[in-house]
Motif scaffolding. Structure first.
Motif: not given
Length: 319
Positions: A275, A279, A291-293, A312, A314
């Motif tokens: 990521v 988010k 999920l986050k950076k 987000a 990816f």
């Protein structure tokens, strides 16, 4: 085991003479010093395996999982090959040394390791006028060796400007160096062989110059340099735009831009996911995962279908 779960990974952090603090400020990693250059974020390499952060194998390394639970990666029974890929984030607070990597044949016959090193870079951020070294201007091997021996680096090295969001494919045998002010996500073969060609005559804290590997570099460098051609395609899956950055012998790498919701099927032995912005929520069966950076995970072979929802970006790869 991990039937409805991704394998989340904690990075291994490495200090480098050229490193900085962006792995902490931009990605929240607990860096060991203000000269931290590399986070090995998806790694089963013995020089820095990632630690598994969830599930039954929590606390073990990705290398342990590969060796002891090959079914997670569709590894064939009895195969003794090593985990094929390595993903890093690099913070070039200063210029990296000019270097080159061997191909598989050279790595096996000369270094006794399974993989050479073909790699590729997604530019996560780049300061204005940032540049890197990619290739050289010598037309023949004789000319190349003569310029190396004479230290004619300004004449020899080919410099290229880059900006955030650019992609660079670096096959083995390519002279290269990441320049100051660039942060990259690197997807590569799982290899740690580097032949250093030139290091700007830098010295460490003790006044020593770093070792160069000129003879090996001359043996493995592609002459003349020819830019690798990559065919990139774009597809849309619901609210996800998938850009295929490269598809070749060792890996396929994508950039995903999620702006809403998508459902995907997994057709690969396993999928590596980083990521790099924003988010999202990952749903597999009746389980959800925030999920986050700065998070990195593997979707193991047991997962067939999953859903992503959020805003987000990816970088995704598979063999």
């Amino acid at each position: 085991m991990y039937k409805n779960e991704p394998i989340f990974l904690q990075p291994t952090l490495h200090e480098r003479i050229w490193g900085g603090q962006k792995l902490k400020t931009d990605y929240g990693y607990p860096i060991p010093s203000d000269h931290t250059g590399e986070a090995w974020v998806i790694s089963a390499h013995p020089h820095g395996p990632s630690i598994i952060a969830n599930g039954e194998l929590k606390g073990k390394t990705l290398l342990d999982a590969w060796n002891e639970h090959g079914e997670l990666f569709n590894k064939k029974a009895g195969e003794d090959e090593e985990y094929p890929l390595l993903v890093k984030i690099l913070d070039a607070n200063d210029d990296l040394s000019v270097q080159v990597h061997p191909n598989d044949d050279f790595a096996r016959s000369v270094e006794g390791v399974p993989y050479g090193k073909t790699e590729c870079w997604y530019i996560l951020s780049a300061e204005e006028n940032a540049e890197l070294v990619l290739g050289h201007h010598a037309k023949t091997r004789k000319e190349f060796e003569k310029m190396v021996d004479a230290g004619e680096w300004d004449k020899l090295l080919r410099r290229v400007n880059v900006k955030t969001g650019d992609f660079v494919y670096v096959p083995s045998g390519t002279i290269h160096a990441i320049g100051k002010g660039i942060v990259i996500l690197e997807t590569q073969q799982s290899s740690d062989i580097t032949y250093r060609v030139y290091d700007y005559d830098r010295t460490d804290a003790n006044g020593n110059k770093r070792e160069l590997h000129l003879e090996r570099s001359k043996q493995v460098t592609n002459v003349p340099h020819i830019d690798a051609k990559v065919e990139q395609t774009v597809e849309t899956f619901g609210d996800l735009t998938e850009k295929k950055l490269v598809e070749e012998q060792y890996f396929t790498v994508y950039h995903w831009n999620l702006n809403g919701k998508t459902k995907r099927n997994c057709h690969h032995d396993f999928l590596q996911v980083s990521v790099v912005e924003g988010k999202a929520v990952l749903t597999i069966g009746d389980k959800t995962f925030e999920l986050k950076k700065g998070m990195h995970f593997i979707l193991p072979n047991s997962i067939n279908e999953y859903e992503l929802k959020g805003q987000a970006e990816f970088i995704v790869s598979h063999v």
